[in-house]
Design a protein around this motif. Sequence first.
Motif, PDB file in Angstrom:
ATOM      1  N   VAL A  64       0.886  -1.308   0.029  1.00  0.00           N
ATOM      2  CA  VAL A  64       0.119  -0.035   0.053  1.00  0.00           C
ATOM      3  C   VAL A  64       0.955   1.221   0.001  1.00  0.00           C
ATOM      4  N   SER A  65       2.085   1.189   0.575  1.00  0.00           N
ATOM      5  CA  SER A  65       2.973   2.349   0.874  1.00  0.00           C
ATOM      6  C   SER A  65       3.431   3.025  -0.510  1.00  0.00           C
ATOM      7  N   THR A  66       3.467   2.076  -1.713  1.00  0.00           N
ATOM      8  CA  THR A  66       3.537   2.508  -2.965  1.00  0.00           C
ATOM      9  C   THR A  66       2.741   3.392  -3.563  1.00  0.00           C
ATOM     10  N   GLY A  67       1.354   3.269  -3.194  1.00  0.00           N
ATOM     11  CA  GLY A  67       0.398   4.226  -3.726  1.00  0.00           C
ATOM     12  C   GLY A  67       0.115   5.308  -3.157  1.00  0.00           C
ATOM     13  N   LEU A  71      -5.838   5.721   0.192  1.00  0.00           N
ATOM     14  CA  LEU A  71      -6.455   4.378  -0.372  1.00  0.00           C
ATOM     15  C   LEU A  71      -6.906   4.564  -1.862  1.00  0.00           C
ATOM     16  N   SER A  73      -5.080   6.762  -3.894  1.00  0.00           N
ATOM     17  CA  SER A  73      -4.028   6.773  -4.638  1.00  0.00           C
ATOM     18  C   SER A  73      -3.529   5.294  -5.055  1.00  0.00           C
ATOM     19  N   THR A  74      -3.654   4.353  -4.022  1.00  0.00           N
ATOM     20  CA  THR A  74      -3.429   2.989  -3.839  1.00  0.00           C
ATOM     21  C   THR A  74      -4.065   2.451  -5.131  1.00  0.00           C
ATOM     22  N   MET A  78      -2.803   0.607  -8.444  1.00  0.00           N
ATOM     23  CA  MET A  78      -3.318  -0.983  -8.882  1.00  0.00           C
ATOM     24  C   MET A  78      -4.104  -0.921 -10.287  1.00  0.00           C
ATOM     25  N   GLU A 172      -4.705  -1.991   7.236  1.00  0.00           N
ATOM     26  CA  GLU A 172      -4.250  -0.799   7.244  1.00  0.00           C
ATOM     27  C   GLU A 172      -4.402   0.074   8.310  1.00  0.00           C
TER      28      GLU A 172
END
Length: 469
Positions: A64-67, A71, A73-74, A78, A172
């Motif tokens: 999730v941190s890469t997004g 939520l 932006s995640t 994806m 999360e």
Amino acid sequence: MSARALCNSRSLHLYKRHSSSIDMFRIASVRQQLGQANRPRRGNLPRPRKYHPRARFSEIAAPVSTGGDSLRSTMKLMFSQAGNVVFPGESSLDFEIAECSNRALGDYQCNSAMKIFAELKDRGDTRFKNPRSLAEAIIQAIPAENSFFEKLAVAGPGFINITFSREFLAQEALRVFHCSADGTFETTRKFRKLTAKRAVVDYSSPNIAKEMHVGHLRSTIIGETICRALEFVGVEVIRLNHVGDWGTQFGMLLAHLEDISESSDFEVKNLQELYKQSKIRFDSDEDFKKRARAAVVHLQAGDKHLKEKWTDICEVSRQDFEEIYRLLDVHILERGESYYNYLIPDVLSELIEKEIAVQSDGALCIFADGSDSPLICRKSNGSFNYASTDLAALWQRISDLCADWIIYVTDVGQKKHFDAIFDAASRAGWLKRENGNVSLDHVGFGLVMVYCVFLVKTPPRSYLTFIGG
């Protein structure tokens, strides 16, 4: 149904309400998220998706941190990765993620399939018959093995509805918070600083001589949530309980108690019955109405006998309220309407001097541009009302408490009232400061409708009266 009954029956499901976003403590969107607090609950629905043959889990289920730090932006990341699986080599695909307007359909929604299909059609690409088939291909490119979703479904011509799994949301939450050895929670995420240093939150606000009901309970829970969120990000919070302990209803009750020689040894349920009796007399007996209104004026002027009786009434109600607050673990400072009574004359004089408040048919009124009715801040008989008190309270919170941000949590039916109060404060120059203006917000929630109810004309922080159900 009383608030105590709701508490004791463990019906406070607002604490467990499913949220579409774990980053609920991002204060920039706190009012938007609270406005959606009444979302319908969903059962455990199946996930009708198949593993896409060209997709690899490592390509899609990135941490999730890469997004980014939300939520949305995640999900954008994806879906972009899923788009790259469906359209290898395409780098210009743009997936828009928005919250579902219909909460029953899901948490988020991706509407990009129609736009992408149109672009493909313009380029002569005929791999997909319609936007819906494209949306289904995108869903299939997201592997079923990940734990993000409870359900992904295509609706209409190609809308992709996204429902998060509760397990994912819980995980999360743990990414953001961890429990220290002493039992306190700390954050693992950096939150942006707010400009407000001190906030006053006005919430709960039940009425003296009446039982607290579900409307006040809802204000209490939402208001306390705001307070805890603000404190979590470093804002000093002053919780204020603006109880209804002043006004015409007390003139009615006091005059009725005088007539029946009622002692001060009574309970809230007795007060409520006495209030109903006094209201019937007020509506049908012109002489009683005059005496009730006179009692209000005498009480506001400090009549010793009436004030003693009024103090007894307030104490009985206060004990009843405190039991509810204890059950909810809410600690709030009571500053009822009566607290601001001494400030009202000076505050109204200032508004008169600035030509904001003017005389109209014997009453003191504030006329705002675009409003079809004035804000009456002093009645024609010289007595004060809810607007008088709210104006004085707002002035005191800005001048004495030095609040940077003042938030009122009531039902949406009070929006017009607070708009007028805020407008008057702005025109009076109360909100201007050298280091930034004072912010005013009304967080409104819907009326709670149950079987066999009717609305009544009550103070600005009252909501609903139950007559059965």
